[in-house]
Scaffold this motif. Structure first.
Motif, PDB file in Angstrom:
ATOM      1  N   GLU A  22       3.926   5.947  -5.556  1.00 13.64           N
ATOM      2  CA  GLU A  22       3.799   6.082  -7.012  1.00 13.64           C
ATOM      3  C   GLU A  22       2.821   7.205  -7.356  1.00 13.64           C
ATOM      4  O   GLU A  22       3.084   8.007  -8.255  1.00 13.64           O
ATOM      5  N   GLU A  23       1.721   7.270  -6.624  1.00 17.58           N
ATOM      6  CA  GLU A  23       0.748   8.331  -6.894  1.00 17.58           C
ATOM      7  C   GLU A  23       1.358   9.702  -6.598  1.00 17.58           C
ATOM      8  O   GLU A  23       1.144  10.657  -7.344  1.00 17.58           O
ATOM      9  N   GLU A  24       2.102   9.786  -5.528  1.00 25.39           N
ATOM     10  CA  GLU A  24       2.753  11.051  -5.164  1.00 25.39           C
ATOM     11  C   GLU A  24       3.751  11.469  -6.245  1.00 25.39           C
ATOM     12  O   GLU A  24       3.802  12.637  -6.639  1.00 25.39           O
ATOM     13  N   TYR A  25       4.500  10.516  -6.757  1.00 25.43           N
ATOM     14  CA  TYR A  25       5.478  10.804  -7.814  1.00 25.43           C
ATOM     15  C   TYR A  25       4.767  11.273  -9.092  1.00 25.43           C
ATOM     16  O   TYR A  25       5.213  12.225  -9.738  1.00 25.43           O
ATOM     17  N   ILE A  26       3.654  10.610  -9.467  1.00 25.03           N
ATOM     18  CA  ILE A  26       2.927  10.990 -10.676  1.00 25.03           C
ATOM     19  C   ILE A  26       2.348  12.392 -10.524  1.00 25.03           C
ATOM     20  O   ILE A  26       2.408  13.206 -11.452  1.00 25.03           O
ATOM     21  N   ARG A  27       1.784  12.709  -9.364  1.00 29.16           N
ATOM     22  CA  ARG A  27       1.222  14.049  -9.142  1.00 29.16           C
ATOM     23  C   ARG A  27       2.312  15.123  -9.215  1.00 29.16           C
ATOM     24  O   ARG A  27       2.106  16.194  -9.795  1.00 29.16           O
ATOM     25  N   GLN A  28       3.459  14.843  -8.641  1.00 26.90           N
ATOM     26  CA  GLN A  28       4.559  15.801  -8.676  1.00 26.90           C
ATOM     27  C   GLN A  28       5.052  15.992 -10.111  1.00 26.90           C
ATOM     28  O   GLN A  28       5.309  17.116 -10.547  1.00 26.90           O
ATOM     29  N   PHE A  29       5.133  14.907 -10.874  1.00 32.03           N
ATOM     30  CA  PHE A  29       5.595  14.954 -12.262  1.00 32.03           C
ATOM     31  C   PHE A  29       4.641  15.792 -13.117  1.00 32.03           C
ATOM     32  O   PHE A  29       5.084  16.629 -13.907  1.00 32.03           O
ATOM     33  N   ILE A  30       3.319  15.583 -12.944  1.00 25.89           N
ATOM     34  CA  ILE A  30       2.339  16.334 -13.726  1.00 25.89           C
ATOM     35  C   ILE A  30       2.355  17.809 -13.334  1.00 25.89           C
ATOM     36  O   ILE A  30       2.244  18.694 -14.191  1.00 25.89           O
ATOM     37  N   SER A  31       2.525  18.108 -12.046  1.00 27.08           N
ATOM     38  CA  SER A  31       2.519  19.512 -11.628  1.00 27.08           C
ATOM     39  C   SER A  31       3.758  20.246 -12.138  1.00 27.08           C
ATOM     40  O   SER A  31       3.706  21.430 -12.449  1.00 27.08           O
ATOM     41  N   GLU A  32       4.892  19.560 -12.257  1.00 30.55           N
ATOM     42  CA  GLU A  32       6.098  20.201 -12.770  1.00 30.55           C
ATOM     43  C   GLU A  32       6.007  20.453 -14.271  1.00 30.55           C
ATOM     44  O   GLU A  32       6.358  21.528 -14.756  1.00 30.55           O
ATOM     45  N   MET A  40       0.823  -1.191   0.000  1.00 36.51           N
ATOM     46  CA  MET A  40       0.000   0.000   0.000  1.00 36.51           C
ATOM     47  C   MET A  40       0.865   1.252   0.000  1.00 36.51           C
ATOM     48  O   MET A  40       0.501   2.237  -0.609  1.00 36.51           O
ATOM     49  N   THR A  41       2.001   1.190   0.664  1.00 39.03           N
ATOM     50  CA  THR A  41       2.860   2.372   0.708  1.00 39.03           C
ATOM     51  C   THR A  41       3.529   2.613  -0.636  1.00 39.03           C
ATOM     52  O   THR A  41       3.781   3.755  -1.006  1.00 39.03           O
ATOM     53  N   ASN A  42       3.827   1.528  -1.375  1.00 36.55           N
ATOM     54  CA  ASN A  42       4.417   1.696  -2.715  1.00 36.55           C
ATOM     55  C   ASN A  42       3.438   2.389  -3.652  1.00 36.55           C
ATOM     56  O   ASN A  42       3.838   3.239  -4.443  1.00 36.55           O
TER      57      ASN A  42
END
Length: 135
Positions: free
Chosen positions: A7-17, A1-3
């Motif tokens: 992954e969701e946190e990384y995708i959100r950060q990538f899209i916001s950048e 669940m933590t992985n």
């Protein structure tokens, strides 16, 4: 669940950048033109032509009418042929050679299969003529 959370946190950060890109002007119209150019109207051509249906229908109608009119009815075994008046013909003075025709007794299933064969063979003949465009 933590992985999955990472992954969701990384995708959100990538899209916001990077941000989101908007399509170019006329993008939707070009897609619709490509879709419309691929679809072509196909002309419906029936498998059995109207002439063949008329021949099939008239053959079946004639077959049913002859069966109902000329077949023996019930236990009396009287057909319409036996109810026709006798026709007398004048005698002719021609002597023909005597030809004996053999009498063939066929069962009902054989007669039905012969009739079915004749109908299907005539249908195949008609279809062949239509392919050759002779009619």
């Amino acid at each position: 669940m933590t992985n999955q959370g990472k992954e969701e946190e990384y995708i959100r950060q990538f899209i916001s950048e990077l941000g989101t890109m908007s399509p170019s002007v006329g993008f939707h119209e070009s897609i619709l033109e490509k879709i419309n150019s691929r679809t072509s109207l196909s002309v419906y051509k029936p498998v059995i032509s109207a002439l063949a249906w008329k021949i099939i229908g008239s053959t079946l109608a004639i077959l049913f009418i002859t069966v109902f009119l000329f077949a023996p009815n019930g236990s009396e075994a009287n057909s319409l042929f036996s109810q026709l008046p006798e026709i007398t013909y004048p005698e002719l003075a021609i002597s023909l050679p005597k030809i004996s025709v053999p009498v063939i007794n066929l069962s009902h299933i054989v007669l039905q299969s012969l009739i079915s064969f004749v109908i299907l063979a005539s249908l195949a003949f008609i279809i062949t003529l239509r392919k050759w465009k002779i009619s």
